[in-house]
Structure formats: C-alpha cells, structure tokens
Design an enzyme around this catalytic site. Structure first.
Site, mmCIF file in Angstrom:
data_model
loop_
_atom_site.group_PDB
_atom_site.id
_atom_site.type_symbol
_atom_site.label_atom_id
_atom_site.label_comp_id
_atom_site.label_asym_id
_atom_site.label_seq_id
_atom_site.Cartn_x
_atom_site.Cartn_y
_atom_site.Cartn_z
ATOM 1 N N LYS A 53 -22.097 43.780 -78.134
ATOM 2 C CA LYS A 53 -23.272 44.168 -77.342
ATOM 3 C C LYS A 53 -22.841 44.962 -76.110
ATOM 4 O O LYS A 53 -23.442 45.978 -75.767
ATOM 5 C CB LYS A 53 -24.057 42.908 -76.933
ATOM 6 C CG LYS A 53 -24.773 42.282 -78.123
ATOM 7 C CD LYS A 53 -25.310 40.890 -77.858
ATOM 8 C CE LYS A 53 -25.892 40.320 -79.154
ATOM 9 N NZ LYS A 53 -26.330 38.919 -79.037
ATOM 10 N N GLN A 97 -26.325 34.431 -74.449
ATOM 11 C CA GLN A 97 -25.851 34.270 -75.826
ATOM 12 C C GLN A 97 -25.970 32.807 -76.251
ATOM 13 O O GLN A 97 -25.470 31.912 -75.570
ATOM 14 C CB GLN A 97 -24.392 34.743 -75.927
ATOM 15 C CG GLN A 97 -23.858 34.766 -77.339
ATOM 16 C CD GLN A 97 -24.580 35.775 -78.239
ATOM 17 O OE1 GLN A 97 -24.783 36.922 -77.885
ATOM 18 N NE2 GLN A 97 -24.969 35.326 -79.425
ATOM 19 N N ASP A 120 -33.943 39.840 -75.349
ATOM 20 C CA ASP A 120 -33.859 39.142 -76.639
ATOM 21 C C ASP A 120 -35.259 38.855 -77.199
ATOM 22 O O ASP A 120 -35.405 38.523 -78.368
ATOM 23 C CB ASP A 120 -33.133 37.802 -76.461
ATOM 24 C CG ASP A 120 -31.724 37.831 -77.023
ATOM 25 O OD1 ASP A 120 -31.434 38.708 -77.861
ATOM 26 O OD2 ASP A 120 -30.917 36.960 -76.636
#
Ligand code: NAP
Length: 281
Positions: A53, A97, A120
């Site tokens: 990412k 995460q 997200d």
C-alpha cells in the site's frame, strides 16, 4: 472458455487515472494526497499488505507514512495516535491494518477514524451511507469488483446477482453495491443451499475463504464469476473459492486467482485516498 478478467491490467489503468488526477490536483491546488497506514504487531501478512500500500501511494506521488507499533501498545495509546492523525491536515486517508491484537477492540478503533479519512470504507458512518444508497467512501475490495464488472461491460441492472459470504468488509458491502446498481441480489452463507442459489446467478461473487468451495458444475452457463478468495494451499499455490478450470467451461467471464480481484483492492484504496483528499465523495 470464459473470458479471463485481467485484474492486473484494470488495476494498472485505475492507478494511471488516479496518478493523472493527483498530478492535476497538485498543479492546480498545490494539494498532495497523504495516506497514513497504521500497523500493530508483527503479523507477516499485514507487513506485506502495508508495504504494498505504501509503495502504491509513493508511485502515485502521494505522501505516505507508516506507523508501526509494538503489539503491546495499549488501546488508549492507539486511540490517541488515531485522533492525532484525524487532526493532521496533511493526512487525507487513514488505514488501520487488520487484524489488531486481541486486547484491542478493532471496532472501536475503526470508529475512531474520522469518516472523511476512512479510506478503507469500514467506518459505521460509511457503512450506513452505503446501506442508504448515499455517496461515501466504499470498501476497496467490493468497489474494485464493481470496476471489474464495468470493464467487462457486465451491467448489473436487471440481472440476478448472488454473493457468497456476508462479511462486513466484502460480502455485505458487495451485495449493497450490486443492489444499488439495480441487480436482484441474494446473499449466501453457511446455511444457504449453495448449489441451488449459485445456479441462478447471472453475476456470482464469492468471498468465503474456503478453497474451491464453488463447484464448476453449479455455475449457470454464461454467468460472470468474480472470485475474491485468496487461499494458500500446503504446496504454496494460491487458489480461489471457485473451482477455476471447471467454472471456466461454463462462465462467460471469470477472474483468475491470483491476478483477478487482488490487485484491484490497492488500486481502489488509492482512488479512495484521492477522493478523500479532494473531499469529493
Ligand atoms: P470472512 O470474514 O471469514 O467471511 C467469510 C464468509 O464466508 C462468511 O460470511 C461465511 O458465512 C461464509 N462462508 C464460509 N464458509 C462457507 C461455506 N462453507 N458455505 C457458505 N458460506 C461460507 O472472510 P472475508 O474477510 O470476507 O474474506 C473472504 C475471502 O476473501 C478470503 O479468502 C480472503 O482472503 C479474501 N479477501 C480477498 C481480498 C482481496 O483483496 N482479493 C480482500 C479481502 C478478502 P457465515 O457468515 O455463515 O459464517
């Protein structure tokens, strides 16, 4: 044989579009999208995902920061970090995460991220907006699946879509996005009659984490099949949740594993970060 849906190529196109838009944003408004990634502990898969990412963000000219915290960090300390990132105007996207260590309440942490920076798309506010059919930041994996369908000119409107899996990060938002695109949607789980439901699907999206759960012979001839699953077998081979070879004999189009949905997730994360930077959901 089914057409192969090349997620790598589509993801590269999405990244190129985002890069061009980011360059324009910088030239016109002096604004550089900023992504902060928070990783807690030493989960090896998380490390790989976060590295990917960060790399993608850098390639697009975004600013990116990784906050790697010890697994023993307290919930209060992690919350304080998130609140600091929320207040930092150079940061437009915050990604925590998952999974987090067991002593930390992941839902609480996700809810602490400012909904405008929730790239997200997991914050209850964004989940609620999706369920209301209103604009908001969308979870990256199902958002990527919608783009793949667009690329193969599969218009969900009026079609029967079946989503196998009802997780909050893939299955549920996937079903809502297909519903919003006017498909007639069925969501399946462990108690569902899979052969029957799968056999009705014009569009089939599978996200269960069970290797080759969906048998090729169940697939409706001509269906578009999207396999979200990523399962590592004992021999190291990566397989999806669909029996690929057999399904390819019946489907009109199908995603491979790897190289299908996987590359789309990071590309859509970059898209969401740019959207968050422009405030343009
Ligand atoms: P999850 O949270 O474990 O959810 C799995 C879902 O599948 C649950 O709703 C479960 O049903 C259902 N399920 C499991 N076994 C089943 C069975 N035998 N029959 C019918 N339904 C069954 O998983 P997830 O996070 O959604 O991830 C699913 C898969 O997608 C995994 O392989 C993951 O690695 C992959 N994934 C890939 C990406 C990507 O970027 N490509 C991103 C995210 C996830 P119940 O609700 O009844 O338990």
């Amino acid at each position: 044989m089914a057409q192969l849906i090349d997620g790598k190529a589509v993801a590269a196109r999405v990244r190129a579009e985002v890069k061009a838009e980011a360059e324009r944003l910088k030239a016109e408004r002096g604004l550089v999208p900023g992504l902060a990634v928070v990783r807690v502990g030493e989960d090896p898969a998380s490390k790989i995902y976060v590295t990917g990412k960060k790399k993608a963000a850098q390639e697009l000219g975004f600013n990116s920061w990784e906050h790697h915290l010890d697994a023993s960090i307290s919930q209060a300390e992690l919350l304080a970090l998130i609140l600091g990132l929320n207040a930092d105007s150079a940061i437009h996207g915050i990604l925590v995460q998952l999974p987090l260590p067991k002593h930390i309440d992941a839902e609480l942490i996700i809810s602490a991220v400012s909904p405008e920076k929730d790239v997200d798309g997991f914050h209850p506010m964004n989940a609620g907006l999706l369920s209301l059919g209103k604009p908001g930041l969308r979870p990256c994996t199902p958002f990527g699946v919608m783009r793949l369908l667009e690329e193969v000119k599969c218009e969900p409107s009026g079609k029967r879509a079946v989503v196998v899996g009802r997780s909050n990060i893939v299955g549920k938002p996937m079903a809502l996005m297909l519903l919003q695109a006017d498909a007639t949607v069925t969501i399946c789980h462990r108690k569902s009659d899979l052969p029957r439901e799968v056999g009705l699907a014009d569009i089939l999206v599978v996200a269960t984490g069970v290797p080759e759960l969906i048998k090729g012979e169940w697939i409706k001839p001509g269906a578009v099949v999207i396999d979200v699953g990523q399962n590592r077998k004992t021999d190291g081979k990566l397989v999806g949740d669909v029996e690929f070879q057999a399904a390819s004999q019946r489907a009109s189009a199908i995603t491979p594993v790897p190289g299908g949905v996987g590359p789309m997730t990071i590309a859509m994360l970059m898209r969401n970060t740019l959207t968050a930077a422009t405030g343009g959901v």
